[in-house]
Design an enzyme around this catalytic site. Structure first.
Site, PDB file in Angstrom:
ATOM      1  CG  HIS A  47      -1.959  -1.006   1.243  1.00  0.00           C
ATOM      2  ND1 HIS A  47      -3.048  -0.939   2.083  1.00  0.00           N
ATOM      3  CD2 HIS A  47      -2.130  -2.139   0.510  1.00  0.00           C
ATOM      4  CE1 HIS A  47      -3.834  -1.971   1.864  1.00  0.00           C
ATOM      5  NE2 HIS A  47      -3.295  -2.721   0.911  1.00  0.00           N
ATOM      6  CD  GLU A  49      -1.856   4.449   3.170  1.00  0.00           C
ATOM      7  OE1 GLU A  49      -2.978   4.978   3.241  1.00  0.00           O
ATOM      8  OE2 GLU A  49      -1.623   3.459   2.433  1.00  0.00           O
ATOM      9  CB  CYS A  77      -6.513  -0.204   5.200  1.00  0.00           C
ATOM     10  SG  CYS A  77      -4.791  -0.775   5.115  1.00  0.00           S
ATOM     11  CB  CYS A  80      -1.918   1.804   6.176  1.00  0.00           C
ATOM     12  SG  CYS A  80      -1.577   0.938   4.616  1.00  0.00           S
TER      13      CYS A  80
END
Length: 155
Positions: A47, A49, A77, A80
């Protein structure tokens, strides 16, 4: 946030990527940045992040970023958010809220990580959502959209 949006736009056109961008800043300087590359790297943790934190760690030679601000175009999410805690990030600023985008972007439909963070887990992390939220949401599938099955990772 505008830099995170530029990264998201880059992710929108890159094969195996998606339009979510992240920037981590510390002391007025960008220390890590990325867009989602889950399919490109065949890595479910890739992701924006997480990749930005990896790059910040490589740049600084450490795994903790106390005093840093994480800017993400989409509400982080659970994975993260928790990684942000482990990294010691002090502030999370995000664009689109979960109700502005398709439900596929979130792992659990009834648990909002921002409530979890602010109510139950951490009281030393500052949260701010909705920063350029509408513009960030336009880069993602909306609540009423019907994304192709192949695009839905969190079915």
């Amino acid at each position: 946030m505008e830099r995170a949006m530029a990264l998201a736009r880059r992710g929108e056109s890159a094969p195996g990527s998606s339009p979510i961008g992240c920037v981590i800043a510390l002391g007025g300087e960008i220390i890590g940045e990325a867009h989602n590359e889950v399919e490109a790297l065949c890595d479910p943790t890739a992701h924006a992040e997480i990749l930005a934190m990896r790059r910040a760690g490589a740049r600084l030679g450490r795994s903790r970023f106390e005093g840093a601000t994480l800017y993400s175009t989409l509400q982080p999410c659970g994975m993260c958010s928790m990684a942000s805690f482990w990294a010691g990030i002090s502030r999370i600023v995000y664009g689109a809220e979960r109700d502005q985008v398709h439900k596929m972007y979130f792992e659990d439909r009834h648990l909002d990580m921002m409530d979890f963070i602010s109510d139950a887990f951490k009281d030393d992390v500052s949260l701010r959502g909705g920063v350029l939220g509408e513009a960030c949401a336009r880069m993602c599938y909306g609540p009423g959209d019907n994304p192709p099955e192949v695009a839905q990772a969190n079915k």
